[in-house]
Design an enzyme around this catalytic site. Structure first.
Site, PDB file in Angstrom:
ATOM      1  N   LYS A   1       0.862  -1.176   0.000  1.00 15.87           N
ATOM      2  CA  LYS A   1       0.000   0.000   0.000  1.00 15.87           C
ATOM      3  C   LYS A   1       0.906   1.237   0.000  1.00 15.87           C
ATOM      4  O   LYS A   1       1.510   1.588   1.013  1.00 15.87           O
ATOM      5  CB  LYS A   1      -0.910   0.051   1.240  1.00 15.87           C
ATOM      6  CG  LYS A   1      -2.018   1.100   1.044  1.00 15.87           C
ATOM      7  CD  LYS A   1      -2.606   1.615   2.319  1.00 15.87           C
ATOM      8  CE  LYS A   1      -1.778   2.645   2.981  1.00 15.87           C
ATOM      9  NZ  LYS A   1      -1.550   3.893   2.217  1.00 15.87           N
TER      10      LYS A   1
ATOM     11  N   GLU B   1      -1.173   7.287   0.120  1.00 17.93           N
ATOM     12  CA  GLU B   1      -2.358   7.749  -0.623  1.00 17.93           C
ATOM     13  C   GLU B   1      -2.048   8.989  -1.455  1.00 17.93           C
ATOM     14  O   GLU B   1      -2.800   9.335  -2.360  1.00 17.93           O
ATOM     15  CB  GLU B   1      -3.529   8.013   0.336  1.00 17.93           C
ATOM     16  CG  GLU B   1      -3.261   8.990   1.473  1.00 17.93           C
ATOM     17  CD  GLU B   1      -2.657   8.328   2.720  1.00 17.93           C
ATOM     18  OE1 GLU B   1      -1.798   7.447   2.582  1.00 17.93           O
ATOM     19  OE2 GLU B   1      -3.052   8.718   3.828  1.00 17.93           O
TER      20      GLU B   1
ATOM     21  N   THR C   1       2.861   6.410  13.477  1.00 19.95           N
ATOM     22  CA  THR C   1       2.222   5.326  12.729  1.00 19.95           C
ATOM     23  C   THR C   1       3.012   4.037  12.887  1.00 19.95           C
ATOM     24  O   THR C   1       2.435   2.953  13.041  1.00 19.95           O
ATOM     25  CB  THR C   1       2.093   5.689  11.233  1.00 19.95           C
ATOM     26  OG1 THR C   1       1.495   6.983  11.131  1.00 19.95           O
ATOM     27  CG2 THR C   1       1.240   4.692  10.485  1.00 19.95           C
ATOM     28  N   GLY C   2       4.336   4.148  12.888  1.00 16.20           N
ATOM     29  CA  GLY C   2       5.183   2.970  13.043  1.00 16.20           C
ATOM     30  C   GLY C   2       4.915   2.243  14.356  1.00 16.20           C
ATOM     31  O   GLY C   2       4.864   1.012  14.394  1.00 16.20           O
TER      32      GLY C   2
ATOM     33  N   GLU D   1      11.188   1.655   9.328  1.00 15.89           N
ATOM     34  CA  GLU D   1      12.109   2.778   9.093  1.00 15.89           C
ATOM     35  C   GLU D   1      11.320   4.042   9.372  1.00 15.89           C
ATOM     36  O   GLU D   1      10.379   4.366   8.647  1.00 15.89           O
ATOM     37  CB  GLU D   1      12.631   2.730   7.650  1.00 15.89           C
ATOM     38  CG  GLU D   1      13.990   3.376   7.503  1.00 15.89           C
ATOM     39  CD  GLU D   1      13.939   4.854   7.208  1.00 15.89           C
ATOM     40  OE1 GLU D   1      13.443   5.611   8.085  1.00 15.89           O
ATOM     41  OE2 GLU D   1      14.373   5.239   6.128  1.00 15.89           O
TER      42      GLU D   1
ATOM     43  N   CYS E   1      14.347  11.236   5.183  1.00 14.26           N
ATOM     44  CA  CYS E   1      14.477  10.706   6.551  1.00 14.26           C
ATOM     45  C   CYS E   1      15.860  10.939   7.115  1.00 14.26           C
ATOM     46  O   CYS E   1      16.023  11.103   8.320  1.00 14.26           O
ATOM     47  CB  CYS E   1      14.110   9.230   6.576  1.00 14.26           C
ATOM     48  SG  CYS E   1      14.950   8.258   5.337  1.00 14.26           S
TER      49      CYS E   1
ATOM     50  N   GLU F   1      11.283  15.915  14.547  1.00 12.98           N
ATOM     51  CA  GLU F   1      11.546  15.928  13.110  1.00 12.98           C
ATOM     52  C   GLU F   1      10.579  16.917  12.447  1.00 12.98           C
ATOM     53  O   GLU F   1       9.369  16.794  12.630  1.00 12.98           O
ATOM     54  CB  GLU F   1      11.294  14.501  12.582  1.00 12.98           C
ATOM     55  CG  GLU F   1      11.721  14.271  11.176  1.00 12.98           C
ATOM     56  CD  GLU F   1      11.419  12.839  10.720  1.00 12.98           C
ATOM     57  OE1 GLU F   1      10.299  12.341  10.978  1.00 12.98           O
ATOM     58  OE2 GLU F   1      12.281  12.226  10.075  1.00 12.98           O
TER      59      GLU F   1
HETATM   60  O1  TXE Z   1       3.283   9.502   7.624  1.00 10.12           O
HETATM   61  P1  TXE Z   1       2.522   8.150   7.965  1.00 10.12           P
HETATM   62  P2  TXE Z   1       2.734  10.947   7.282  1.00 10.12           P
HETATM   63  C1  TXE Z   1       7.554  11.368   9.059  1.00 10.12           C
HETATM   64  C2  TXE Z   1       7.633  12.872   8.892  1.00 10.12           C
HETATM   65  C3  TXE Z   1       6.229  13.263   8.645  1.00 10.12           C
HETATM   66  C4  TXE Z   1       5.492  12.311   9.562  1.00 10.12           C
HETATM   67  C5  TXE Z   1       4.046  12.070   9.217  1.00 10.12           C
HETATM   68  O2  TXE Z   1       8.093  13.450  10.099  1.00 10.12           O
HETATM   69  O3  TXE Z   1       5.962  14.604   8.977  1.00 10.12           O
HETATM   70  O4  TXE Z   1       6.218  11.108   9.429  1.00 10.12           O
HETATM   71  O5  TXE Z   1       3.932  11.808   7.831  1.00 10.12           O
HETATM   72  C6  TXE Z   1       0.302   4.656   6.049  1.00 10.12           C
HETATM   73  N1  TXE Z   1      -2.107   1.385   9.184  1.00 10.12           N
HETATM   74  N2  TXE Z   1       7.864  10.637   7.841  1.00 10.12           N
HETATM   75  O6  TXE Z   1       1.523  11.262   8.077  1.00 10.12           O
HETATM   76  O7  TXE Z   1       1.174   8.375   8.516  1.00 10.12           O
HETATM   77  C7  TXE Z   1       0.067   5.860   5.173  1.00 10.12           C
HETATM   78  O8  TXE Z   1      -1.119   5.703   4.417  1.00 10.12           O
HETATM   79  C8  TXE Z   1      -1.380   1.147   8.086  1.00 10.12           C
HETATM   80  C9  TXE Z   1       9.148   9.974   7.816  1.00 10.12           C
HETATM   81  O9  TXE Z   1       2.644  11.063   5.827  1.00 10.12           O
HETATM   82  O10 TXE Z   1       3.488   7.381   8.764  1.00 10.12           O
HETATM   83  C10 TXE Z   1       1.345   5.857   4.351  1.00 10.12           C
HETATM   84  O11 TXE Z   1       1.249   4.869   3.335  1.00 10.12           O
HETATM   85  N3  TXE Z   1      -0.806   2.128   7.359  1.00 10.12           N
HETATM   86  C11 TXE Z   1       9.237   9.007   6.714  1.00 10.12           C
HETATM   87  C12 TXE Z   1       2.395   5.422   5.380  1.00 10.12           C
HETATM   88  O12 TXE Z   1       1.670   4.798   6.423  1.00 10.12           O
HETATM   89  C13 TXE Z   1      -0.954   3.397   7.762  1.00 10.12           C
HETATM   90  C14 TXE Z   1       8.597   9.337   5.442  1.00 10.12           C
HETATM   91  C15 TXE Z   1       3.201   6.553   5.968  1.00 10.12           C
HETATM   92  O13 TXE Z   1       2.330   7.502   6.517  1.00 10.12           O
HETATM   93  C16 TXE Z   1      -1.716   3.715   8.910  1.00 10.12           C
HETATM   94  C17 TXE Z   1       7.320  10.005   5.606  1.00 10.12           C
HETATM   95  C18 TXE Z   1      -2.299   2.645   9.630  1.00 10.12           C
HETATM   96  N4  TXE Z   1      -3.024   2.840  10.742  1.00 10.12           N
HETATM   97  C19 TXE Z   1       7.022  10.643   6.776  1.00 10.12           C
HETATM   98  N5  TXE Z   1      -1.689   5.062   9.056  1.00 10.12           N
HETATM   99  C20 TXE Z   1      10.539   8.309   6.561  1.00 10.12           C
HETATM  100  N6  TXE Z   1      10.863   7.394   7.478  1.00 10.12           N
HETATM  101  O14 TXE Z   1      11.256   8.493   5.589  1.00 10.12           O
HETATM  102  C21 TXE Z   1      -0.967   5.571   8.029  1.00 10.12           C
HETATM  103  N7  TXE Z   1      -0.519   4.572   7.246  1.00 10.12           N
END
Ligand code: TXE
Length: 499
Positions: A178, A181, A235-236, A253, A287, A388
């Protein structure tokens, strides 16, 4: 414009609409034009994709492919990506507002990832163990872990997908991915390339949509053996907690707050130039961005004056604007978050030395641009130093000694990456070994190779991507003990003739 089929879910080799007919329209972050409308998966669609992946793993002919055959397929994928590089680069740029030159670099990286794991698929051999006893054949066998759920973010959509897909296919796993979005296009295009290269139906499945609904089943469904997630920390943590219910393997990650340490004896010209790239590449949406500058007090003014002066001259613009050096942020919500972070930093006592505002000009009105920002006089206890921003924002702290630089560099919940700038090679190696981050650059910033592991200490994540450890994430290890001369163990006394 993408073909209609690419915007549909891919489940068991069939492109299809969402089960409730839902869709989501993607818009260009730099100017707001419509990019494409994608099917928005329901939880039931994602469950169907997981079941397809399970069936392809358990009963499909994918399991009979040899490492050599999987290797050929991965090489073929790389060839297709070379052929279609411009299609992929322009689709990546449309979704992310990345400059087209940067998108092309990304696709080159993706190609090298597939080429690397093509060689690795060939190297998955059994290992005989000498157990020191006659008549025993002891063998270590590696097997694919099974069904992998992959959840990817929006900053490097295809690259992050390739770091998961290439090793998963190399080992013989099946998967459901996935993508974010916000940026689904290139990962969906890749599904067609996998199929063209000979990946059987059901092995590679894709769903689109919101994290909680489309992504929800990926971390809870009992048929999923492993979740590989790249995204934000909050989310992680949720994904990891969900996965614990069925004891799935997790690979996470989760970003970083990466120290870029400049000692007074560094080549300051190179250090300053790279400090700009470290933090402002892709508008800081990286990141491993060097968002936390640690500079030795005696050169602070020279270094920060020059970084602030050059930050003010960075030209923002669209993906195909030849003068532009940097693009827009991914979304209005993200731009608002970055802006609030900068305002809070100033309220906390940081000194604004550059940026801190949205750019003025008609060409920016429909996009999510934010000026490269430098915040001086920061201290380690400030929220802006610890959190971050994931935007074009540099915080600056000073240090006086090597020990202080190391302590500051480690004073973070994250541990993804960092850099050290000095002409003293011994000091560079000493500091590099004491920093608790997964990648340390010395007199450089950003390069990585598919042969070397990537990942974080502490709350930057769990496990590694790339390298040998990045392949091992997708493997189970089985020990087969074969007694060639079976005999009674005679551990327990036996009463001959009795029951
Ligand atoms: O990330 P999300 P977001 C960091 C960065 C950013 C913050 C939030 O600080 O401001 O994260 O970004 C999916 N079950 N990074 O909100 O929510 C979501 O649809 C399953 C660091 O965009 O973590 C997307 O596909 N999946 C980073 C993915 O998780 C879920 C890169 C990431 O979204 C979910 C991006 C759920 N319950 C942001 N909720 C890096 N490590 O490089 C969301 N998702």
């Amino acid at each position: 414009m993408l073909n209609h089929d690419v915007t549909q879910l891919l489940i068991n080799g069939q492109r299809r609409a969402s089960s409730d007919g839902g869709t989501r329209t993607i818009t260009h972050p730099a100017d707001g034009h419509e990019v494409a409308t994608f099917a928005e998966a329901t939880a039931a669609d994602t469950t169907a994709a997981i079941e397809a992946a399970r069936a392809a793993f358990d009963g499909g002919h994918w399991g009979s492919f040899t490492g050599e055959q999987r290797s050929k397929i991965l090489s073929q994928v790389a060839d297709i990506l070379e052929r279609d590089k411009e299609i992929f680069a322009s689709a990546e740029s449309e979704d992310t507002a990345k400059r087209i030159v940067e998108a092309r670099y990304d696709i080159d990286d993706v190609i090298s990832v597939f080429r690397h794991f093509a060689t690795k698929a060939n190297e998955l051999h059994e290992r005989d163990i000498n157990v020191g006893r006659d008549g025993i054949r002891s063998t270590m066998v590696t097997e694919p872990i099974g069904i992998v759920a992959m959840i990817t973010p929006w900053n490097y959509p295809l690259l992050q997908a390739s770091w998961k897909i290439a090793p998963a296919l190399a080992t013989g796993c099946t998967f459901v991915i996935k993508p974010s979005e916000l940026t689904p296009s290139t990962t969906s295009l890749l599904m067609n390339s996998l199929s063209e290269a000979g990946v059987p139906d059901g092995v590679a499945n894709i769903v689109f949509g919101a994290g909680a609904t489309a992504g929800g089943p990926l971390s809870v469904h009992p048929d999923v053996d492993m979740v590989s997630f790249t995204g934000g920390l909050a989310t992680g943590k949720r994904v990891m907690a969900n996965a614990a219910e069925t004891v799935k393997r997790v690979a996470l990650e989760l970003g970083g707050k990466n120290p870029n340490i400049i000692f007074a004896d560094a080549d300051l010209d190179a250090a300053i130039d790279n400090a700009l790239t470290a933090v402002f590449l892709h508008s800081g949406q990286v990141c491993s961005a060097g968002a936390r500058l640690l500079v030795e007090r005696s050169v602070h003014d020279r270094v920060v004056d020059e970084i602030a002066r050059r930050a003010d001259h960075i030209v923002l613009g669209g993906a195909y604007d030849d003068d532009a050096e940097s693009g827009s942020l991914i979304s209005a919500a993200h731009r608002d978050k970055v802006e609030a972070y900068v305002n809070a930093a100033v309220a906390e006592g940081a000194t604004l030395r550059a940026g801190g505002v949205r750019p003025s000009g008609e060409q920016f009105t429909n996009g999510y641009f934010f000026r490269p920002t430098v915040l001086d006089n920061c201290t380690t206890d400030m929220t802006c130093v610890q959190d971050e921003s994931f935007g074009p924002v540099l915080t600056v702290e000073v240090f006086d000694t090597e020990a202080e630089a190391i302590a500051l560099g480690n004073d973070t919940i994250y541990g993804l990456a960092g850099a050290v700038w000095t002409t003293d090679d011994d000091k560079a190696q000493r500091v590099a070994r004491k920093l608790r981050h997964g990648t340390i650059w010395i007199n450089d910033y950003h390069p990585y190779v598919a042969q070397a592991e990537w990942g974080g200490y502490k709350q930057s994540g769990v496990g590694r991507e790339l390298g040998d450890a990045g392949l091992a994430e997708y493997l189970e290890h089985k020990h087969i003990w074969h007694n060639l001369v079976p005999a009674r163990s005679e551990w327990f006394r036996t009463m001959e003739g009795s029951n």
